[in-house]
Design a protein around this motif. Structure first.
Motif, PDB file in Angstrom:
ATOM      1  N   UNK A   1      20.602  54.525  -1.946  1.00  0.00           N
ATOM      2  CA  UNK A   1      19.606  55.355  -2.138  1.00  0.00           C
ATOM      3  C   UNK A   1      18.530  55.254  -1.151  1.00  0.00           C
ATOM      4  N   UNK A   2      18.255  53.744  -1.335  1.00  0.00           N
ATOM      5  CA  UNK A   2      17.060  53.316  -0.462  1.00  0.00           C
ATOM      6  C   UNK A   2      17.533  53.388   1.153  1.00  0.00           C
ATOM      7  N   UNK A   3      18.827  53.730   1.424  1.00  0.00           N
ATOM      8  CA  UNK A   3      19.126  54.051   2.906  1.00  0.00           C
ATOM      9  C   UNK A   3      19.808  52.704   3.542  1.00  0.00           C
ATOM     10  N   UNK A   4      20.048  51.877   2.767  1.00  0.00           N
ATOM     11  CA  UNK A   4      20.951  50.841   3.200  1.00  0.00           C
ATOM     12  C   UNK A   4      22.505  50.939   2.877  1.00  0.00           C
ATOM     13  N   UNK A   5      23.301  51.033   3.594  1.00  0.00           N
ATOM     14  CA  UNK A   5      24.607  51.246   3.374  1.00  0.00           C
ATOM     15  C   UNK A   5      25.622  50.169   3.008  1.00  0.00           C
ATOM     16  N   UNK A   6      25.236  49.243   4.129  1.00  0.00           N
ATOM     17  CA  UNK A   6      26.260  48.066   3.849  1.00  0.00           C
ATOM     18  C   UNK A   6      26.426  47.341   2.722  1.00  0.00           C
TER      19      UNK A   6
ATOM     20  N   UNK B   1      22.816  49.227  10.094  1.00  0.00           N
ATOM     21  CA  UNK B   1      23.635  48.758   9.234  1.00  0.00           C
ATOM     22  C   UNK B   1      23.242  47.671   8.315  1.00  0.00           C
ATOM     23  N   UNK B   2      22.169  47.302   8.368  1.00  0.00           N
ATOM     24  CA  UNK B   2      21.487  46.341   7.734  1.00  0.00           C
ATOM     25  C   UNK B   2      20.382  46.564   6.773  1.00  0.00           C
ATOM     26  N   UNK B   3      19.592  47.390   7.356  1.00  0.00           N
ATOM     27  CA  UNK B   3      18.295  47.581   6.723  1.00  0.00           C
ATOM     28  C   UNK B   3      18.041  48.731   5.773  1.00  0.00           C
ATOM     29  N   UNK B   4      17.386  48.744   4.545  1.00  0.00           N
ATOM     30  CA  UNK B   4      17.183  49.947   4.043  1.00  0.00           C
ATOM     31  C   UNK B   4      16.231  50.756   4.814  1.00  0.00           C
ATOM     32  N   UNK B   5      15.769  52.171   4.256  1.00  0.00           N
ATOM     33  CA  UNK B   5      14.834  52.930   5.115  1.00  0.00           C
ATOM     34  C   UNK B   5      13.585  52.612   4.464  1.00  0.00           C
ATOM     35  N   UNK B   6      12.385  52.619   5.530  1.00  0.00           N
ATOM     36  CA  UNK B   6      10.970  52.374   4.846  1.00  0.00           C
ATOM     37  C   UNK B   6      10.756  53.819   4.406  1.00  0.00           C
ATOM     38  N   UNK B   7       9.576  53.833   3.683  1.00  0.00           N
ATOM     39  CA  UNK B   7       9.029  54.835   2.938  1.00  0.00           C
ATOM     40  C   UNK B   7       7.986  55.491   3.930  1.00  0.00           C
TER      41      UNK B   7
END
Lengths: 370, 324, 194, 154
Positions: free
Chosen positions: A124-129, B288-294
Motif C-alpha cells: 500500500x505504501x508503494x514498496x513491493x519487495x 524495488x527497495x523503497x516505499x513511496x513518499x507522501x
C-alpha cells in the motif's frame, strides 16, 4: 452524509470497490477539498454472504466450514471461537493436548496473518519487495499447516471436543526450524522497512486513535494496543491453554500507524515464543474429548465467547433452543468496529493517508460483510 | 550514398542516419529496459521473472509490445478528445529530440550543439506538459490527481536539478556535452562533486516519476494516475517515454559525473552504455527497495532539503574554483 | 542546524541499509517453482475432493450407502443411492455423485463415514470448462483408478439390476413384515434434513 | 471491582434484573434486563464505568417480539455485561449511538437484517444489503436457505 454539488468547492472521490488498495471490495466515498479529505463514508456489504442466516439453517457441525471463511486470514481463531462456544454450551472438556495443538496452530495462523498484513501494507505504501519476502516466510507456515490440516487458507480443522488429527515429529521439527528462520529475518525487515526514513515519515503521527475513541467505538486488537491499552483476550480473558504460557502484550504509545505497525511486529515475536513454549511443554494424551455426542444438540441457553484474532476480538454469541440447529448466531467481528472508527480518522488527511490508515488497521472485508 | 550526400550535404545524411539510429535505439532500449526491470525486480524478490518466451524470457517484452499494438484503443466518451489524442505524442517526441545531443562517444553524436545540456533539460521538462494534458483531458479524478501531482513535483525538482547541473558546468565552463566529457579525461567529476551526484540522482528519479517519487501514477493510491484511461499503443507510448526518460537522465549523469565515454580497453560507446545501464540499475534498485513518499513530504523534501543543499554545493564549487 | 544535517544523514543511511538488504537478496537463489514445468508433491494430508477408498482386501469400495455423508454435508452436495443386492449382507452404493463445485473441503464426510470408505485425493487441478466437469461420479472414478492399478473393476449396477434388487428386497421385506406383523419399523429416518 | 460498581451505577435506573451471571456457562459476569427505553441511560452508566460496546444484536425470539442484546466489556478488567431488552415487533427502540458512536453501525446492521428501527439514529439506512433490498433476512419468517435454493430457477 455525503452530498455532491458542482458549485461547491469540494468534490466526491469514489475509492473502490475495485481499487488496488482497499483490500477487497470496500468502497469509500471521500469528500475532498483538493487532496484533503473533508468527509468519508464507507459502503460495505459487497461480500455479504449471510453467514448468520446460514447458521440458523444448518446444524452445528455443518456451520464449521463457514468459520474458515469469515476471516480467511486467521481462520483458525474463528474455528476456535466457534468450537469453544459450542463446547461451553455442551459442557465439553477439551483434552490438554488438543488445547496445545489448538494454540500452536492458532499462533502459526496468526503469524501468517500478520506476515501477510506486513507485506500488503508495505505494498500500500508503494514498496513491493517486502511483500514477497513475507510471502516467502508465510509459505513455510502454510506448508506446515497444510501437512496438518490439509488446507492452506480456509482451514476447517478444529472439532467440538478437540482436534481430528495429532501433530507428529515432522511438524514439530518443521515448526522449530521455521521459528528459527523467521527470527533470522527480523533484522532484514528492520533494515528494509522499520528503520526506513520514508516509512517512518509516512507512518509517524498519522491516523491517530485516542484511548477515548477506542472505548467509544469498541476498537480491539493491535489497533487498540497501538493506542496503549493492553487489552488482549489471550491475557484479559484467558482461554484454551494460553494461561500456561509466558508472553507479553506489546503496546504502543501514541496510537498512530507506526505504533500499530510496531505492535504487530512485536506480536509476531510473542507468537513465536508461545509456539516454542507449547512445543516444549506438549503433554501426551488424547486429542478428542471422550464423550462427544454424535448429534450435537445443546441444551437451551445462550453463550458468548471471545477469542483474540489477528485483528482483534472475535466474539460469538449463540442462542440455542435445544435444537440441532442454532437459533441465532451473532458474529462480533473485530474489523467491523475498527473500520467504523477509521472512517473518523480519515478527516483532514491526504488521500495517500487514506490508503495508509486503511492498511494499518488490517481490515479483512469479508469479515466485515460476513 | 553519394547521391544523398550530394543533395543533402554530409550534415543532412548524418541527421537522417542519426534519426533512424535513435528511433531504433529508443525502441530496442525500451524493450531491453523493461525486460531488465522485470528481471531485477524478480531476482530481488527471489523469483525468476519472465522465463517462457526466449532464453530467460528475453523476447517477452517484444510479445507484450505486439500485444499492446494489437489492442483496441479505447477512448472514453467524456474525454477532451484532441488533447487526449495529443498527449501520448507530446510525451514521446521531446524524448526523441533529446537524443540529438547525447555523445555516445567522441564521434557518435548527431549534432553537438553549444547548448546541449540546456536543450536536454528544456525538452525533458516538456514531458510534464504531456502528463498534465493526459491527466486533465481524461476527465477522471484519479488522472487529474496524477497530473496535478506531477506538475507540482516537476516544478519542485527542476530547480535543484538545474542547480546541481550548474555546479558541473561552472567547472567546465561550457554547455556543450562533449566539452564536459573531454574535461573529465583525467578524473571523473563524481570524485569532486559527490554531493552533486547524489542530488542529481535523487532529482532525476523524481523527474522520471520513479519510485519512491512515482506519485503521478501511484498505483496503490491513484490506480494508475494520469494514464488510467489510456489503453493499447497510447499507453505503450507513455511507457516507452518513461523508460527512455530514464535512459536520458542516466546518460546525462554519465556525461556530467561518470566521465562519459572514457574508459580503458573497450570502445567509448560501450563504456558509455555500460555506465548508463549501471545507473539505470541503480534507479531500478531504488524502485524495488523503497516505499513511496507522501505528496506533501515530497514537495517539502525538495524545497527544504534538496534546494538548500544544491545551493550550498553550487556556492562551494564557485568558492573552490575561485580559490584554486 | 545540527539536527537538520543529522536527520538527513540518518535518513540517508537508513536508505542505504534498505538497499543493502535488497541487493543481498538479489544474489540469493530463487525460491519459486515454475509451475507447469516443475510440480510440488502434495502433502499426504492434503485435502483434494473426497473419493472412495479401494479396500486392499476386497479390492473395491466400502460404501454401504448409509447416507451419513450426504446428511452431514454442509452444502448438501452428495447424492448416494444404494440397494441391498440379494445374497449380500449390507447395502451397496449404486450411485455416488459429488457436485464438487459446492464443496468447501471441510472433511466432515470423511470423518463421519462409519466404514471409513472415504479419503481425500491429492488432486489439485480442479479447473474445468463447464460446471458439469466438477460433478464427480465416484463409482466411475473408482473404476478408472482400479484400471490404472490393474485391479478387477467394480461394475456399476445397471438400472435393471437395481430394479431387480429393489423388487427382491421389497419381497423380502414383505415376507419379514408378515413374519413380524406387530413390530414397528426400527429407524424412522433421523432428521438432519435440509 | 466492576461486578460491584456496575450494579451500583445501574441501581437508580430501576431495571428489571441486574444479577451476576454464570460465567462458566454463558460467558457473562453480569446479566441485566432492561426495556429498550432505558437503554440510553444504561449505556451512559456503563460508559461512565469505562466499558465499551462489544456487540449489539437482536434475536427474533417470537412472532411478536425481538430481544435486543447488548454486550459490554471493559479494557482493564474482565467483566462482561449482557443487557437484554425485549422489543415488541413494530416498536422503535431509542438509539444509543449518541452515547457509543460505535453503535451506529451495529444499529444499522440490526435495522438491515431485522427491520428494527432505532429512533434518533442519525443515518439509519441499510448497511450490508443493497440499499434497494426489500427483505430483512434474519427474521424468522424469511424463508430458510434450502427453501430459497429450491425456489431459485435452475
Amino acid at each position: 452524509m455525503i452530498t455532491s454539488g458542482i458549485e461547491e468547492k469540494t468534490f466526491v472521490l469514489n475509492l473502490g470497490p475495485q481499487h488496488p488498495s482497499t483490500h477487497g471490495v470496500l468502497r469509500v466515498l471521500l469528500e475532498m477539498d483538493g487532496e484533503y479529505i473533508t468527509a468519508a463514508e464507507p459502503v460495505i456489504g459487497y461480500g455479504h454472504r449471510a453467514h448468520e442466516h446460514m447458521a440458523e439453517n444448518r446444524n452445528y457441525q455443518q456451520f464449521l466450514p463457514n468459520m474458515g471463511r469469515v476471516d480467511y486470514l486467521h481462520a483458525l481463531a474463528f474455528n476456535q471461537g466457534y468450537c469453544m462456544a459450542v463446547e461451553k454450551l455442551l459442557g465439553l472438556e477439551v483434552p490438554e493436548r488438543a488445547e496445545y495443538i489448538r494454540v500452536i496452530t492458532n499462533e502459526l495462523n496468526r503469524l501468517t496473518s500478520h506476515l501477510l498484513w506486513f507485506g500488503a501494507y508495505l505494498m500500500d505504501l508503494g514498496a513491493f519487495t517486502p511483500f514477497l519476502y513475507c510471502f516467502d516466510d508465510r509459505e513455510h507456515i502454510l506448508d506446515l499447516l497444510d501437512s496438518l490440516t490439509g488446507s492452506r487458507l480456509t482451514y476447517c480443522f478444529y472439532r467440538f471436543g478437540g482436534v481430528p488429527k495429532d501433530i507428529d515429529d515432522d511438524f514439530i521439527s518443521g515448526t522449530r526450524a521455521f521459528i528459527h528462520r523467521l527470527r533470522s529475518r527480523w533484522a532484514d525487515y528492520d533494515n528494509l522497512v522499520t528503520k526506513n526514513v520514508i516509512f517512518i515519515h509516512r507512518t509517524k503521527g498519522v491516523g491517530l486513535f485516542t484511548k477515548e475513541q477506542c472505548q467509544l467505538y469498541g476498537i480491539t486488537g493491535p489497533s487498540l494496543r497501538g493506542s496503549g491499552i493492553p487489552y488482549d483476550i489471550r491475557k484479559s480473558e484467558p482461554y484454551s491453554a494460553y494461561p500456561q504460557f509466558h508472553f507479553e502484550i506489546p503496546i504502543g504509545e501514541n496510537g498512530d500507524i507506526y505504533d500499530r505497525y510496531i505492535v504487530r511486529l512485536r506480536e509476531m515475536e510473542q507468537s513465536c515464543r508461545i509456539i516454542e513454549q507449547a512445543l516444549n511443554k506438549l503433554p501426551k494424551g488424547p486429542i478428542m474429548a471422550e464423550k462427544v455426542p454424535k448429534r450435537i444438540k445443546p441444551p437451551e441457553g445462550e453463550v458468548y465467547t471471545a477469542v483474540e484474532t489477528a485483528r482483534g476480538e472475535f466474539g460469538i454469541y449463540i442462542v440455542s433452543q435445544g435444537d440441532v440447529k442454532p437459533y441465532r448466531i451473532k458474529l462480533r467481528v473485530p474489523s467491523f468496529a475498527n473500520l467504523s472508527l477509521m472512517v473518523e480518522s480519515f478527516k483532514d488527511n491526504l488521500v495517500a493517508d487514506v490508503v495508509a490508515i486503511l492498511g494499518s488497521i488490517d481490515v479483512v472485508i469479508p469479515e466485515i460483510d460476513r | 550514398m553519394d547521391v544523398l550526400t550530394h543533395s543533402l550535404g554530409s550534415e543532412g545524411v548524418r541527421m537522417i542516419v542519426g534519426l533512424i539510429g535513435v528511433i531504433a535505439l529508443v525502441s530496442v532500449n525500451a524493450l531491453f529496459l523493461i525486460w531488465m526491470e522485470r528481471k531485477v525486480a524478480a531476482h530481488m524478490q527471489l523469483r525468476p521473472g519472465p522465463m517462457e518466451v526466449g532464453p530467460h524470457g528475453a523476447i517477452q517484452t517484444v510479445c507484450d509490445a505486439v500485444k499492446l499494438m494489437g489492442k483496441e484503443l479505447i477512448t472514453p466518451e467524456e474525454v477532451d478528445k484532441p488533447i487526449y489524442y495529443l498527449a501520448p505524442i507530446v510525451v514521446f517526441l521531446p524524448v526523441l529530440l533529446t537524443f540529438l545531443v547525447i555523445p555516445f562517444s567522441q564521434t557518435m553524436v548527431i549534432k553537438d550543439l553549444n547548448v546541449g545540456i540546456i536543450l536536454i533539460l528544456a525538452f525533458s521538462s516538456l514531458s510534464v506538459l504531456a502528463i498534465l494534458m493526459a491527466g486533465w483531458s481524461s476527465k477522471n479524478k484519479y488522472s487529474v490527481f496524477g497530473a496535478i501531482r506531477s506538475v507540482a513535483q516537476n516544478i519542485a525538482y527542476e530547480i535543484p536539478l538545474l542547480i546541481t547541473v550548474m555546479s558541473v558546468i561552472l567547472m567546465v565552463g561550457s554547455f556543450k556535452l562533449t566539452d564536459i566529457v573531454v574535461a573529465q579525461s583525467r578524473y571523473w567529476f563524481i570524485l569532486v562533486q559527490p554531493l552533486a551526484f547524489i542530488l542529481y540522482i535523487i532529482c532525476a528519479t523524481a523527474e522520471t516519476n520513479r519510485t519512491p517519487f512515482d506519485l503521478p501514477e501511484a498505483e496503490s493510491e491513484l490506480v494508475a494516475g494520469f494514464h488510467t484511461e489510456y489503453s493499447g499503443m497510447r499507453f505503450a507510448l507513455f511507457f516507452l517515454a518513461e523508460y527512455t526518460n530514464m535512459f536520458i537522465v542516466s546518460a546525462v549523469a554519465t556525461v556530467l559525473f561518470l566521465g562519459g565515454w572514457h574508459g580503458p580497453i573497450l570502445p567509448g560507446a560501450i563504456w558509455f552504455l555500460l555506465k548508463v545501464y549501471a545507473l539505470i540499475f541503480l534507479i531500478m534498485w531504488f524502485r524495488w527497495t523503497f516505499p513511496r513518499v507522501r505528496f506533501d513530504q515530497l514537495v517539502t523534501f525538495a524545497w527544504k532539503i534538496l534546494i538548500p543543499l544544491s545551493f550550498v554545493n553550487l556556492l562551494l564549487t564557485a568558492l573552490a574554483l575561485k580559490i584554486f | 542546524m545540527i539536527n537538520y544535517f543529522k536527520e538527513i544523514l540518518v535518513g540517508f543511511w537508513s536508505l542505504l541499509a534498505g538497499m543493502a538488504v535488497t541487493i543481498r537478496y538479489f544474489t540469493k537463489p530463487i525460491v519459486t517453482v515454475q509451475y507447469p514445468r516443475e510440480k510440488i508433491k502434495m502433502s499426504p494430508a492434503y485435502r483434494g475432493y473426497p473419493r472412495l477408498i479401494i479396500d486392499p482386501e476386497t479390492q473395491t469400495h466400502r460404501c454401504i450407502a448409509c447416507e451419513m455423508c450426504a446428511r452431514i454435508c454442509p452444502s448438501q452436495l452428495i447424492t448416494v443411492e444404494g440397494i441391498k443386492f440379494p445374497g449380500e449382507k449390507q447395502k451397496r452404493a449404486t450411485k455416488y455423485v459429488h457436485e464438487h463445485y459446492y464443496c468447501s473441503l471441510c472433511g466432515l464426510c470423511t470423518e463421519v463415514c462409519p466404514t471409513s470408505a472415504l479419503e481425500y485425493s491429492d488432486e489439485y487441478r480442479l479447473a474445468g470448462y463447464h460446471r458439469e466437469d466438477a460433478v464427480l461420479d465416484h463409482l466411475v472414478i473408482l473404476q478408472l483408478r482400479q484400471t490404472a492399478a490393474g485391479l478387477p473393476v467394480t461394475a456399476i449396477p445397471s438400472a435393471e439390476e437395481i430394479a431387480a434388487a429393489a423388487a427382491a428386497e421389497a419381497a423380502a421385506k414383505e415376507a419379514k413384515a408378515k413374519a413380524a406383523a406387530a413390530a414397528k419399523k426400527p429407524q424412522a429416518g433421523e432428521e438432519v434434513k435440509e | 471491582m466492576l461486578s460491584e460498581s456496575i450494579p451500583q451505577a445501574l441501581s437508580p435506573l430501576n431495571l428489571e434484573k441486574v444479577a451476576p451471571g454464570d460465567y462458566a456457562k454463558t460467558g457473562y459476569h453480569l446479566e441485566v434486563t432492561a426495556t429498550p427505553e432505558q437503554m440510553p441511560a444504561v449505556a451512559q452508566a456503563l460508559l461512565k464505568e469505562g466499558c465499551f460496546l462489544e456487540s449489539l444484536t437482536a434475536v427474533h425470539t417470537s412472532r411478536e417480539a425481538f430481544t435486543l442484546v447488548y454486550h459490554f466489556a471493559n479494557f482493564y478488567e474482565l467483566c462482561r455485561t449482557a443487557v437484554h431488552a425485549v422489543l415488541p415487533d413494530g416498536a422503535e427502540a431509542p438509539t444509543i449511538s449518541h452515547v457509543f458512536p460505535g453503535a451506529d453501525w451495529y444499529e444499522r446492521e440490526v435495522y438491515d437484517l431485522y427491520g428494527i428501527k432505532f429512533a434518533g439514529h442519525p443515518n439509519l439506512k441499510r448497511l450490508l444489503l443493497p440499499e434497494d433490498a426489500d427483505i430483512h433476512p434474519l427474521r424468522k419468517e424469511f424463508p430458510a436457505e434450502a427453501e430459497a435454493k429450491a425456489e431459485a430457477p435452475k
